[in-house]
Design a protein around this motif. Structure first.
Motif, PDB file in Angstrom:
ATOM      1  N   TYR A  60      18.903   4.677   8.870  1.00 34.32           N
ATOM      2  CA  TYR A  60      18.956   6.125   9.044  1.00 34.32           C
ATOM      3  C   TYR A  60      17.575   6.776   8.947  1.00 34.32           C
ATOM      4  O   TYR A  60      17.460   7.992   9.073  1.00 34.32           O
ATOM      5  N   ALA A  61      16.541   5.980   8.713  1.00 32.48           N
ATOM      6  CA  ALA A  61      15.185   6.526   8.652  1.00 32.48           C
ATOM      7  C   ALA A  61      14.784   7.075  10.016  1.00 32.48           C
ATOM      8  O   ALA A  61      15.185   6.550  11.065  1.00 32.48           O
ATOM      9  N   LEU A  62      14.002   8.130  10.017  1.00 35.49           N
ATOM     10  CA  LEU A  62      13.564   8.730  11.274  1.00 35.49           C
ATOM     11  C   LEU A  62      12.560   7.834  12.001  1.00 35.49           C
ATOM     12  O   LEU A  62      12.545   7.780  13.229  1.00 35.49           O
ATOM     13  N   SER A  63      11.704   7.145  11.247  1.00 39.48           N
ATOM     14  CA  SER A  63      10.724   6.231  11.826  1.00 39.48           C
ATOM     15  C   SER A  63      11.287   4.818  11.831  1.00 39.48           C
ATOM     16  O   SER A  63      11.985   4.416  10.903  1.00 39.48           O
ATOM     17  N   THR A  64      10.978   4.060  12.862  1.00 35.04           N
ATOM     18  CA  THR A  64      11.461   2.675  12.954  1.00 35.04           C
ATOM     19  C   THR A  64      10.562   1.744  12.130  1.00 35.04           C
ATOM     20  O   THR A  64       9.412   2.080  11.835  1.00 35.04           O
ATOM     21  N   PRO A  65      11.069   0.570  11.766  1.00 32.52           N
ATOM     22  CA  PRO A  65      10.241  -0.375  11.012  1.00 32.52           C
ATOM     23  C   PRO A  65       8.944  -0.738  11.726  1.00 32.52           C
ATOM     24  O   PRO A  65       7.887  -0.825  11.095  1.00 32.52           O
ATOM     25  N   HIS A  66       8.993  -0.976  13.045  1.00 29.70           N
ATOM     26  CA  HIS A  66       7.759  -1.365  13.721  1.00 29.70           C
ATOM     27  C   HIS A  66       6.754  -0.217  13.775  1.00 29.70           C
ATOM     28  O   HIS A  66       5.547  -0.448  13.760  1.00 29.70           O
ATOM     29  N   GLU A  67       7.221   1.025  13.803  1.00 29.58           N
ATOM     30  CA  GLU A  67       6.291   2.144  13.756  1.00 29.58           C
ATOM     31  C   GLU A  67       5.579   2.195  12.407  1.00 29.58           C
ATOM     32  O   GLU A  67       4.372   2.467  12.336  1.00 29.58           O
ATOM     33  N   ARG A  68       6.309   1.915  11.337  1.00 31.99           N
ATOM     34  CA  ARG A  68       5.684   1.926  10.014  1.00 31.99           C
ATOM     35  C   ARG A  68       4.651   0.799   9.892  1.00 31.99           C
ATOM     36  O   ARG A  68       3.576   0.991   9.319  1.00 31.99           O
ATOM     37  N   VAL A  69       4.976  -0.366  10.448  1.00 33.40           N
ATOM     38  CA  VAL A  69       4.039  -1.491  10.408  1.00 33.40           C
ATOM     39  C   VAL A  69       2.767  -1.157  11.186  1.00 33.40           C
ATOM     40  O   VAL A  69       1.640  -1.375  10.715  1.00 33.40           O
ATOM     41  N   LEU A  70       2.929  -0.631  12.395  1.00 34.78           N
ATOM     42  CA  LEU A  70       1.767  -0.296  13.222  1.00 34.78           C
ATOM     43  C   LEU A  70       0.903   0.765  12.547  1.00 34.78           C
ATOM     44  O   LEU A  70      -0.331   0.692  12.569  1.00 34.78           O
ATOM     45  N   ALA A  71       1.553   1.767  11.950  1.00 34.54           N
ATOM     46  CA  ALA A  71       0.805   2.829  11.276  1.00 34.54           C
ATOM     47  C   ALA A  71      -0.012   2.278  10.116  1.00 34.54           C
ATOM     48  O   ALA A  71      -1.160   2.678   9.899  1.00 34.54           O
ATOM     49  N   GLU A  72       0.570   1.347   9.382  1.00 34.15           N
ATOM     50  CA  GLU A  72      -0.148   0.733   8.270  1.00 34.15           C
ATOM     51  C   GLU A  72      -1.344  -0.078   8.775  1.00 34.15           C
ATOM     52  O   GLU A  72      -2.438  -0.027   8.202  1.00 34.15           O
ATOM     53  N   LEU A  73      -1.156  -0.818   9.871  1.00 37.92           N
ATOM     54  CA  LEU A  73      -2.249  -1.621  10.414  1.00 37.92           C
ATOM     55  C   LEU A  73      -3.404  -0.760  10.912  1.00 37.92           C
ATOM     56  O   LEU A  73      -4.568  -1.166  10.850  1.00 37.92           O
ATOM     57  N   MET A  74      -3.086   0.441  11.394  1.00 40.02           N
ATOM     58  CA  MET A  74      -4.137   1.330  11.895  1.00 40.02           C
ATOM     59  C   MET A  74      -4.731   2.193  10.795  1.00 40.02           C
ATOM     60  O   MET A  74      -5.608   3.020  11.048  1.00 40.02           O
ATOM     61  N   GLY A  75      -4.234   2.026   9.570  1.00 36.40           N
ATOM     62  CA  GLY A  75      -4.819   2.742   8.448  1.00 36.40           C
ATOM     63  C   GLY A  75      -4.415   4.194   8.329  1.00 36.40           C
ATOM     64  O   GLY A  75      -5.127   4.992   7.713  1.00 36.40           O
ATOM     65  N   TRP A  76      -3.249   4.541   8.870  1.00 31.49           N
ATOM     66  CA  TRP A  76      -2.837   5.935   8.804  1.00 31.49           C
ATOM     67  C   TRP A  76      -2.496   6.390   7.390  1.00 31.49           C
ATOM     68  O   TRP A  76      -2.438   7.589   7.125  1.00 31.49           O
TER      69      TRP A  76
END
Length: 337
Positions: A60-76
């Motif tokens: 039910y999260a608004l962001s998908t798991p892969h979006e969270r992973v990508l954001a972390e890798l880009m240092g957001w």
């Protein structure tokens, strides 16, 4: 999210979205991946990898798991609240890859034109990539929508047939559901109760009215194509964060389209292709002693696997062979995502 056309160094870290889903069609399809000839490289690779990290969440999260992973890798995470659920600046990310310059110092959102299919009980958002929207049709609809938005104090920019960019003060801090969360589902369910979301609901209604008898839709109906009758707003945020994945990281989105369409035959075929390319290559690299990472993302969680410590010595390779022979069945492993 489809992967942008981007060149990388030879990948050593693959991120695979839509590796599994909680949907009934996927639950029934998963056991077919356990057949001996379905994923021949799965067991060998799993025998050489161990869990390096986990990104937990829920469906039910608004962001998908892969979006969270990508954001972390880009240092957001270094940009304050950029990793908050539904508040990651994917509009800025896509604009970067579309070559669209966004005005700094103001929030932007990704405006995706699409078709909301009216059913007996509720609406369903069709995958915009399946609508065959030409640039000409998109720009014609965009100009009509732009006039409506600009009269209300918004700024709109055209980026691609299914990617327009919108800016307005009301987007600051506005959480929105990822487009990948909404495709194939009732968009009304994913509209947040944030106070600023009321503006979106009004604009969605007005856009539906101005596009109802638009010449673009007359032509599309005559050609048997779905009309452009609404939009979805997502990825709101400010320009500024890094918009490029680290070298050696590749987003593999071949499972996305069939999963969103509930086309399990094509999804299983895409998994087999993935096994014969990415998993095969990763296995060869790991066997040669190269560091490898694989992040599998489902509907709730993402798990990153990496080459085991000590890869290369005889005892470790013996252990890897034994472990690979007893690697969990793909269905058992993927169900946990």
């Amino acid at each position: 999210m489809p992967a942008p056309d981007e060149k990388h160094a030879a990948p050593r870290h693959w991120i695979v979205p839509f590796a599994a889903s909680l949907s009934e069609p996927c639950v029934h399809a998963l056991p077919r991946l356990d057949a001996p000839d379905a994923l021949p490289h799965w067991a060998a690779l799993m025998g050489q990898l161990e869990e390096m990290g986990r990104t937990p969440g829920d469906e039910y999260a608004l962001s998908t798991p892969h979006e969270r992973v990508l954001a972390e890798l880009m240092g957001w995470a270094d940009t304050g609240d950029a990793l908050a659920d539904g508040a990651m600046p994917w509009a800025v990310w896509w604009a970067h890859h579309d070559g669209v310059a966004l005005t700094a110092g103001q929030p932007w959102g990704l405006l995706t034109p699409g078709h909301w299919l009216m059913g007996r009980d509720h609406m369903t958002l069709l995958d915009p990539d399946s609508l065959a929207v030409t640039e000409a049709d998109s720009r014609a609809a965009y100009e009509t929508v732009r006039e409506l938005f600009e009269s209300d104090g918004w700024t709109l920019l055209w980026g691609a047939p299914t990617r327009w960019y919108a800016s307005h003060p009301s987007l600051a801090g506005l959480p929105t559901a990822s487009l990948d969360r909404v495709i194939g589902r009732n968009p009304d369910v994913w509209l947040t109760d944030h106070p600023q979301a009321r503006v979106l609901r009004r604009l969605q209604s007005e856009v539906q009215m101005v596009l109802y008898h638009h010449p673009v839709n007359d032509r599309r109906e005559a050609a048997g194509l779905p009309t452009l009758n609404s939009f979805w707003l997502s990825g709101c945020g400010m320009p500024g964060p890094n918009m490029v994945l680290p070298p050696g990281v590749e987003l593999v989105d071949t499972l996305r389209a069939p999963m969103l369409a509930d086309d399990m035959a094509s999804w299983l075929a895409a998994w087999q292709q993935l096994d014969g390319t990415v998993l095969k290559h990763a296995c060869a690299l790991a066997q040669a002693g190269a560091p490898v990472r694989l992040t599998l993302c489902g509907e709730r969680h993402a798990v990153t696997l990496g080459t085991r410590r000590g890869t290369g010595n005889v005892l470790t390779r013996l252990w890897q062979g034994l472990r690979g022979a007893a690697a969990p069945r793909p269905s058992a492993w993927l169900t946990e995502l």
